[in-house]
Structure formats: structure tokens, C-alpha cells
Motif scaffolding. Structure first.
Motif, PDB file in Angstrom:
ATOM      1  N   SER A 102      21.480 -17.316  -5.386  1.00 32.33           N
ATOM      2  CA  SER A 102      20.203 -16.618  -5.267  1.00 32.33           C
ATOM      3  C   SER A 102      20.295 -15.220  -5.885  1.00 32.33           C
ATOM      4  O   SER A 102      19.311 -14.702  -6.396  1.00 32.33           O
ATOM      5  CB  SER A 102      19.823 -16.547  -3.789  1.00 32.33           C
ATOM      6  OG  SER A 102      18.490 -16.209  -3.648  1.00 32.33           O
ATOM      7  N   LEU A 103      21.487 -14.638  -5.849  1.00 33.16           N
ATOM      8  CA  LEU A 103      21.664 -13.299  -6.411  1.00 33.16           C
ATOM      9  C   LEU A 103      21.951 -13.325  -7.916  1.00 33.16           C
ATOM     10  O   LEU A 103      21.540 -12.425  -8.652  1.00 33.16           O
ATOM     11  CB  LEU A 103      22.838 -12.586  -5.704  1.00 33.16           C
ATOM     12  CG  LEU A 103      22.636 -12.313  -4.203  1.00 33.16           C
ATOM     13  CD1 LEU A 103      23.936 -11.854  -3.559  1.00 33.16           C
ATOM     14  CD2 LEU A 103      21.549 -11.264  -3.999  1.00 33.16           C
ATOM     15  N   THR A 104      22.644 -14.352  -8.386  1.00 28.52           N
ATOM     16  CA  THR A 104      23.009 -14.375  -9.811  1.00 28.52           C
ATOM     17  C   THR A 104      21.913 -15.012 -10.691  1.00 28.52           C
ATOM     18  O   THR A 104      21.793 -14.658 -11.866  1.00 28.52           O
ATOM     19  CB  THR A 104      24.344 -15.128 -10.047  1.00 28.52           C
ATOM     20  OG1 THR A 104      24.233 -16.436  -9.476  1.00 28.52           O
ATOM     21  CG2 THR A 104      25.512 -14.411  -9.425  1.00 28.52           C
ATOM     22  N   SER A 105      21.099 -15.920 -10.099  1.00 28.59           N
ATOM     23  CA  SER A 105      20.115 -16.634 -10.934  1.00 28.59           C
ATOM     24  C   SER A 105      18.997 -15.751 -11.510  1.00 28.59           C
ATOM     25  O   SER A 105      18.400 -16.142 -12.508  1.00 28.59           O
ATOM     26  CB  SER A 105      19.539 -17.840 -10.193  1.00 28.59           C
ATOM     27  OG  SER A 105      18.902 -17.438  -9.013  1.00 28.59           O
ATOM     28  N   PRO A 106      18.676 -14.580 -10.919  1.00 28.12           N
ATOM     29  CA  PRO A 106      17.611 -13.778 -11.549  1.00 28.12           C
ATOM     30  C   PRO A 106      18.019 -13.096 -12.864  1.00 28.12           C
ATOM     31  O   PRO A 106      17.148 -12.552 -13.541  1.00 28.12           O
ATOM     32  CB  PRO A 106      17.324 -12.685 -10.498  1.00 28.12           C
ATOM     33  CG  PRO A 106      17.876 -13.196  -9.223  1.00 28.12           C
ATOM     34  CD  PRO A 106      19.046 -14.037  -9.604  1.00 28.12           C
ATOM     35  N   GLN A 157      13.778 -13.665  -2.110  1.00 28.29           N
ATOM     36  CA  GLN A 157      14.461 -13.285  -3.356  1.00 28.29           C
ATOM     37  C   GLN A 157      13.935 -14.110  -4.533  1.00 28.29           C
ATOM     38  O   GLN A 157      13.662 -13.585  -5.602  1.00 28.29           O
ATOM     39  CB  GLN A 157      15.972 -13.521  -3.233  1.00 28.29           C
ATOM     40  CG  GLN A 157      16.712 -12.347  -2.627  1.00 28.29           C
ATOM     41  CD  GLN A 157      18.104 -12.736  -2.140  1.00 28.29           C
ATOM     42  OE1 GLN A 157      18.568 -13.847  -2.373  1.00 28.29           O
ATOM     43  NE2 GLN A 157      18.756 -11.833  -1.461  1.00 28.29           N
ATOM     44  N   ASP A 158      13.780 -15.417  -4.303  1.00 35.31           N
ATOM     45  CA  ASP A 158      13.343 -16.301  -5.394  1.00 35.31           C
ATOM     46  C   ASP A 158      11.891 -16.013  -5.817  1.00 35.31           C
ATOM     47  O   ASP A 158      11.540 -16.131  -6.981  1.00 35.31           O
ATOM     48  CB  ASP A 158      13.476 -17.787  -4.991  1.00 35.31           C
ATOM     49  CG  ASP A 158      14.934 -18.217  -4.814  1.00 35.31           C
ATOM     50  OD1 ASP A 158      15.824 -17.486  -5.278  1.00 35.31           O
ATOM     51  OD2 ASP A 158      15.174 -19.279  -4.214  1.00 35.31           O
ATOM     52  N   MET A 159      11.055 -15.616  -4.821  1.00 37.87           N
ATOM     53  CA  MET A 159       9.629 -15.419  -5.135  1.00 37.87           C
ATOM     54  C   MET A 159       9.322 -14.031  -5.703  1.00 37.87           C
ATOM     55  O   MET A 159       8.317 -13.858  -6.374  1.00 37.87           O
ATOM     56  CB  MET A 159       8.772 -15.626  -3.876  1.00 37.87           C
ATOM     57  CG  MET A 159       8.691 -17.086  -3.467  1.00 37.87           C
ATOM     58  SD  MET A 159       7.529 -17.400  -2.127  1.00 37.87           S
ATOM     59  CE  MET A 159       8.252 -16.544  -0.784  1.00 37.87           C
ATOM     60  N   THR A 160      10.190 -13.071  -5.419  1.00 41.72           N
ATOM     61  CA  THR A 160       9.862 -11.704  -5.826  1.00 41.72           C
ATOM     62  C   THR A 160      10.663 -11.231  -7.037  1.00 41.72           C
ATOM     63  O   THR A 160      10.479 -10.110  -7.491  1.00 41.72           O
ATOM     64  CB  THR A 160      10.104 -10.699  -4.666  1.00 41.72           C
ATOM     65  OG1 THR A 160      11.460 -10.837  -4.247  1.00 41.72           O
ATOM     66  CG2 THR A 160       9.179 -10.955  -3.502  1.00 41.72           C
ATOM     67  N   SER A 212      10.959 -15.300 -14.127  1.00 44.94           N
ATOM     68  CA  SER A 212      10.724 -16.664 -13.643  1.00 44.94           C
ATOM     69  C   SER A 212      10.767 -16.780 -12.129  1.00 44.94           C
ATOM     70  O   SER A 212      11.571 -17.535 -11.596  1.00 44.94           O
ATOM     71  CB  SER A 212      11.763 -17.625 -14.231  1.00 44.94           C
ATOM     72  OG  SER A 212      11.797 -17.546 -15.601  1.00 44.94           O
ATOM     73  N   PRO A 213       9.931 -16.051 -11.414  1.00 45.14           N
ATOM     74  CA  PRO A 213       9.953 -16.194  -9.956  1.00 45.14           C
ATOM     75  C   PRO A 213       9.494 -17.585  -9.537  1.00 45.14           C
ATOM     76  O   PRO A 213       8.834 -18.279 -10.316  1.00 45.14           O
ATOM     77  CB  PRO A 213       8.963 -15.129  -9.484  1.00 45.14           C
ATOM     78  CG  PRO A 213       8.048 -14.930 -10.628  1.00 45.14           C
ATOM     79  CD  PRO A 213       8.853 -15.152 -11.869  1.00 45.14           C
ATOM     80  N   LEU A 214       9.883 -17.948  -8.307  1.00 42.57           N
ATOM     81  CA  LEU A 214       9.418 -19.212  -7.758  1.00 42.57           C
ATOM     82  C   LEU A 214       7.916 -19.122  -7.539  1.00 42.57           C
ATOM     83  O   LEU A 214       7.455 -18.340  -6.713  1.00 42.57           O
ATOM     84  CB  LEU A 214      10.120 -19.467  -6.420  1.00 42.57           C
ATOM     85  CG  LEU A 214       9.532 -20.560  -5.535  1.00 42.57           C
ATOM     86  CD1 LEU A 214       9.656 -21.920  -6.207  1.00 42.57           C
ATOM     87  CD2 LEU A 214      10.215 -20.578  -4.186  1.00 42.57           C
TER      88      LEU A 214
END
Ligand code: DC
Length: 223
Positions: A98-102, A181-184, A188-190
Motif C-alpha cells: 500500500s505504501l510502495t504502489s503509489p 491510502q489507496d483512495m487518496t 491512479s487512486p482507487l
């Protein structure tokens, strides 16, 4: 050009389980993009890089050779030649992913790989940005959701079955944190594609969700 089904949604909504059932029923290839982000997270972790150091991650990720092969119908993820399927499902790797994918270079590299895999094949691909970014022309786009407690219960059962000791309240808290984290995130946010259909799996069986999506495929094909 093959036929594309994109399934996006938050962690634990049942995306991979459903996508596998659909792929089997329709004879499509199942592409699990989360597994690629997990393999990358494992690489960054093994390299001892601080997950908050974006510059180091953007540089180092270029050295990760992530490839996908299909063996007996199962997707195997190779990280620098090693099968890492059994190493990428821990809570530690989930949190790290979750931390590295952004990070931009991580996404560039993995989106390219995903688009190559889908180029000439019939695929069911699941992730967070498939309908919006990876396969914007997918014939069917689904945004699969479920309540956070339901998702935590599913994860809890999975982990207990693997013999991992866990606490359901902590799992739910981590799921909510990962969703945030994924949405904000900036890149490419969720989020659901504008032309995606929402499916809430909270009180549906796997079969019911799979049949709902297969129904969308038949409807589109008959057109
Ligand atoms: O679906 P999963 O839990 O295996 O995904 C692991 C992580 O990778 C999750 O934090 C979101 C991220 N991910 C992403 O950013 N984009 C994707 N297409 C798939 C997953």
C-alpha cells in the motif's frame, strides 16, 4: 484484440476469488495485478528501503524483474527469477504494498506489464485502476465493494486457515487505513470508472457475484 473484463475495488471485496471463477467459466486468463504490486513491495522490503523514501523506491524499482507465468492455470509471479507466490500474502507485504504502489515508476513499470499481458488475450483483470487506467477500453467494468467489517471477516478467516494468529479489529482497522491510502493517493487512486457497474458483494455468494458479472458479458455480447 481480446475481450476484457476489468474488476476494481477495495481490499477484501472478493475481486480475486470472483475473477478466478469467471476466468474458469469463460476460459479467459486471470491477471491478478495486486500480486505484481506485492512482489514489488517484497523487493523494496528485501532491499531495506524506507517505504516513505519515494526517490529511492522510484530508482530501485527499475531493478526488479517481475514476470508472470501461467502454470496449471495458476498465475505465478517471479521476482528476479524466483517464484514468490508463497511470500507475498503476509500482512507485512500487504501493508508495504500500500505504501510502495503509489510511486510513479512502480506504476509505470507494472501498468506496462499488465497491458502487455492483456494485449491479445481474453482477460479478467483485477486491481484498483484497471477500468480507469490499465484497460480503459474494457468491454465490462465492475467496481466490487463490500462493507469493511465483512471484508475484515473474510481476511480473518483466510489468515486463520493459514494458521496465522490475528485480531479481527486490527484487520478491520488496517483495511480502512489501506482503503484511505489507496483512495487518496495522487496517481491512479482507487476509484470507479465512470462507466463501471457497482456490485456490493456483502451479502452475495461467490456464485451470485460471478453470475451477475457473466450476465453483463452475455448482455454486452448480445448487444
Ligand atoms: O489487491 P491486493 O490486496 O493484492 O493489492 C495489494 C496492493 O497493491 C494494494 O495496496 C493496492 C495496490 N494495487 C494497486 O495500487 N493497483 C492495482 N492495480 C492493484 C493493487
Amino acid at each position: 484484440m481480446g475481450y476484457k473484463i476489468a474488476i476494481d475495488g477495495p481490499a477484501g471485496a472478493g475481486k480475486s476469488t470472483i475473477a478466478k471463477v469467471i476466468a474458469k467459466k469463460l476460459g479467459f486468463i486471470y491477471v491478478d495485478t495486486g500480486a505484481m504490486y506485492r512482489a514489488m513491495a517484497l523487493f523494496i522490503m528485501n532491499e531495506g528501503i524506507d517505504p516513505k523514501d519515494a526517490e529511492a523506491i522510484n530508482n530501485k524499482c527499475k531493478e526488479a524483474d517481475i514476470t508472470i507465468r501461467y502454470e496449471n492455470g495458476e498465475q505465478i509471479v517471479y521476482l528476479n527469477g524466483e517464484n514468490v507466490n508463497s511470500l507475498i500474502r503476509t500482512q507485512q507485504v500487504s501493508n508495504m504494498a500500500s505504501l510502495t504502489s503509489p510511486n510513479i515508476e512502480v506504476r509505470k513499470k507494472l501498468v506496462e506489464l499488465q497491458q502487455k499481458l492483456a494485449a491479445d488475450a481474453d482477460v479478467v483483470m483485477d486491481g484498483r485502476d484497471i477500468g480507469t487506467c490499465v484497460l480503459p477500453d474494457a468491454e465490462v467494468k465492475v467496481f466490487l465493494t463490500a462493507g469493511s467489517r465483512v471484508r475484515a471477516e473474510r481476511r480473518y478467516k483466510e489468515l486463520m486457515a493459514k494458521g496465522e494468529d490475528c485480531d479481527i479489529d486490527i484487520i478491520e482497522k488496517e483495511i480502512i487505513e489501506r482503503d484511505n491510502q489507496d483512495m487518496t493517493r495522487e496517481i491512479s487512486p482507487l476509484k470507479a470508472a465512470e462507466d463501471a457497474t457497482f456490485v456490493d458483494s456483502s451479502y452475495m455468494t461467490i456464485e451470485e457475484v460471478a453470475e451477475t458479472i457473466i450476465g453483463m458479458v452475455s448482455y454486452k455480447k448480445e448487444g
